[in-house]
Design an enzyme around this catalytic site. Structure first.
Site, PDB file in Angstrom:
ATOM      1  CB  CYS A  79      -1.002  -0.031   1.149  1.00  0.00           C
ATOM      2  SG  CYS A  79      -2.285   1.224   0.932  1.00  0.00           S
ATOM      3  CG  HIS A 169      -3.782  -3.215   3.269  1.00  0.00           C
ATOM      4  ND1 HIS A 169      -2.722  -2.764   4.016  1.00  0.00           N
ATOM      5  CD2 HIS A 169      -4.404  -2.107   2.807  1.00  0.00           C
ATOM      6  CE1 HIS A 169      -2.699  -1.451   4.028  1.00  0.00           C
ATOM      7  NE2 HIS A 169      -3.713  -1.024   3.292  1.00  0.00           N
ATOM      8  CD  GLU A 171      -1.414  -5.757   5.423  1.00  0.00           C
ATOM      9  OE1 GLU A 171      -1.194  -6.234   4.297  1.00  0.00           O
ATOM     10  OE2 GLU A 171      -1.389  -4.531   5.669  1.00  0.00           O
ATOM     11  CB  SER A 223       0.188 -12.985  37.827  1.00  0.00           C
ATOM     12  OG  SER A 223       0.156 -13.482  36.492  1.00  0.00           O
ATOM     13  N   GLY A 224       0.093 -16.404  38.003  1.00  0.00           N
ATOM     14  CA  GLY A 224      -0.814 -17.478  37.624  1.00  0.00           C
ATOM     15  C   GLY A 224      -1.276 -17.316  36.188  1.00  0.00           C
ATOM     16  N   GLY A 225      -0.983 -16.176  35.575  1.00  0.00           N
ATOM     17  CA  GLY A 225      -1.395 -15.935  34.188  1.00  0.00           C
ATOM     18  C   GLY A 225      -0.482 -16.638  33.196  1.00  0.00           C
ATOM     19  CB  VAL A 226      -0.962 -17.263  29.556  1.00  0.00           C
ATOM     20  CG1 VAL A 226      -0.253 -18.054  28.471  1.00  0.00           C
ATOM     21  CG2 VAL A 226      -2.381 -17.739  29.718  1.00  0.00           C
ATOM     22  CG  ASP A 227       1.493 -13.100  28.855  1.00  0.00           C
ATOM     23  OD1 ASP A 227       1.165 -14.015  28.077  1.00  0.00           O
ATOM     24  OD2 ASP A 227       1.024 -11.951  28.795  1.00  0.00           O
ATOM     25  CB  SER A 228       4.000 -14.433  34.848  1.00  0.00           C
ATOM     26  OG  SER A 228       2.873 -15.040  35.417  1.00  0.00           O
TER      27      SER A 228
END
Ligand code: XMP
Length: 511
Positions: A79, A169, A171, A223-228
């Site tokens: 573009c 585009h 994408e 934290s129990g979250g996915v990332d950490s």
């Protein structure tokens, strides 16, 4: 080192989608603001120029030296990137009545590696006010559409380092064969080997962490979250128990969450200390009803507890963090070439205070890539596909002031709701769900008794990134079942309502 593609960002809202499409083809890529220099090393295989809200004819239009890049590498302009390429090589780009927005169909004029395997009249998505009216002399058209004469083009006779450009585009989702075109650029033109996979990422990242940390020690808030969890697992695979995880019970976690998460960490083999500070949080939150004040108190107490725990460990050199790519991508401002970086999730001023260096193994990954890496590491499926949960936890789902009794009430109701979503197999299709305890009491009747108890709101939303969201159309039978279960089993709640607001104008959390 993995081979790499660089995406130069000119500020398009779709730049991240280009990166996603490249990564999906198992090729690593980085988004860089257009004005930032980068090194041409042997791993760099090609450059993609993104779209932009600017017109190439604007006085302040962002410009890069496409000729220089193309002397060294294959280049693909998308573009604005296509228009800039055409203009720099001597073509004519102007505002025209032939501009297109939305759906168009490709008419392929010339065979080329870039459009290999793309079907006749393939649907593509356009979004441009300017049009390329004349190509530079040594360029040729590869495809047109029903309304513009230049939809795809290339530089003639440049077999060493091909230069291609697309007015549409590739994408975006509505360019139906866009991913094939991006694949063609990566594989047929740049010669990428597509070896950037979750398993290669894990191996490379573990090696890098070993190198960075040496025989040092890393502390990390979990934290129990996915990332950490995924970040900690990678660090732990590299340095074992020299990773010291700290998981704090702030009193506003979900029912049994503290123990369940600690059990999961144990199963994964992480060295984590659980710190029960419920009472401290309840004491400090007492009588506080303002949402922002509650958030601040919880944030401050968390930092205090974490710092205390971290400083009690000896000789810590590094701070591990689960920062992911959307947190650190430098975005190009439409209002000028200044780059802004979102703030990192630093734990207070700890890195500076304790002279800690950051270890951020996920900082180049999108969320779905973090999940794939997590599965590759053998982290349990349930942990990887958990809904997001806010840092201030149930404190921002108890409207008004917080007491331990209200927390218990909400934990019970929330537990029935979330278990129900899993039993009815609704959990995976929902982005986030939770129950909210309202400071509203109403009259009910149970048996022969009049009741005067709290109202509970159920919330469930579908979303991609939490920025916008729609309320989930949960089946009536499910809602009826959950309402009964909660009212019959949680003493203190006699009315259940379902939140049917989208974001915007509402938010996902009630506070
Ligand atoms: P809203 O309510 O703004 O929420 O639509 C969007 C997403 O952000 C989460 N959220 C928070 N997460 N600390 C957090 O760590 C917070 O203070 C906070 N407030 C909202 C929310 O759960 C949702 O996923």
């Amino acid at each position: 080192m993995s081979e790499k593609i660089i995406i130069l960002d000119f500020g398009s809202q779709y730049t991240q989608l280009i990166a996603r499409a490249v990564r999906e083809a198992n090729v690593f890529c980085e988004i860089i603001p257009y004005h930032k220099p980068f090194t041409f090393d042997e791993n760099l295989k090609g450059v993609i120029l993104s779209g932009s809200p600017f017109s190439v004819n604007d006085e302040k239009a962002p410009v890069v030296d496409v000729k220089e890049f193309n002397e060294k590498l294959p280049v693909l302009g998308v573009c604005y990137g296509a228009q800039l390429t055409a203009k720099i090589f001597g073509g004519r780009v102007e505002k025209s009545n032939k501009r297109e927005y939305g759906r168009a169909h490709l008419q392929i004029e010339k065979e080329d590696k870039l459009l290999q395997g793309v079907s006749l009249h393939s649907q593509v998505w356009m979004s441009h006010g300017d049009s390329i009216l004349e190509l530079p002399t040594d360029f040729e058209v590869l495809a047109t559409t029903e309304s513009i004469p230049v939809a795809a083009f290339r530089k003639k006779d440049n077999n060493d380092h091909p230069l291609h450009a697309l007015q549409f585009h590739p994408e975006v989702y509505h360019s139906l064969e866009g991913k094939k075109i991006i694949y063609n650029f990566l594989v047929n033109i740049c010669g990428c080997k597509q070896d950037w996979t979750p398993s290669s990422f894990v191996q490379e990242t573990i090696d890098n962490i070993k190198q960075q940390v040496g025989d040092g020690q890393v502390v990390m808030a979990l934290s129990g979250g996915v990332d950490s969890t995924v970040a900690a697992t990678l660090i732990s695979r590299a340095i074992g128990d020299r990773l010291h995880g700290i998981f704090v019970d702030n009193g506003v976690l979900r029912k049994n969450e503290f123990q369940q998460v600690l059990d999961t960490y144990k199963e994964i083999g992480l060295n984590v200390k659980g710190v029960d500070k419920k009472q401290l949080f309840y004491d400090e939150l007492k009588g506080k009803a303002d949402p922002e004040e509650k958030r601040k108190i919880i944030g401050r107490l968390f930092i205090d507890v974490f710092q205390e725990e971290a400083t009690s460990l000896t000789k810590i050199d590094f701070l591990g963090q689960g920062t992911i790519y959307p947190d650190v991508i430098e975005s190009v401002s439409v209002h000028g070439p200044s780059a802004t970086i979102k703030s990192h999730h630093n734990v207070g001023g700890l890195p500076e205070k304790m002279h800690l260096q950051l270890v951020e193994p996920l900082k180049y990954l999108f969320k779905d890539e973090v999940r794939k890496v997590g599965l590759e590491l053998g982290i349990p499926h349930d942990q990887i596909y958990r809904h997001p949960f806010p840092g201030p936890g149930l404190a921002i789902r108890i409207l008004g002031d917080i007491t331990e009794e209200k927390v218990k009430l909400l934990q019970e109701a929330d537990d029935i709701y979330v278990r129900g979503l899993k039993e009815y197999k609704l959990y995976p299709s929902i982005w986030q769900a939770g129950a909210i305890l309202l400071p509203v009491k109403s009259v009910g009747v149970m048996g022969d008794e009049r009741t005067y108890e709290y109202t509970l709101a159920l919330r469930a939303v579908t979303s991609v990134d939490g920025m916008t969201a729609d309320w989930a159309h949960l089946p009536y039978e499910f809602l009826a079942h959950i309402s009964n279960e909660i009212i019959n089993n949680v003493r203190g709640i006699n009315r259940v309502v379902y939140d049917i607001s989208s974001k915007p104008p509402a938010t996902i959390e009630w506070e």
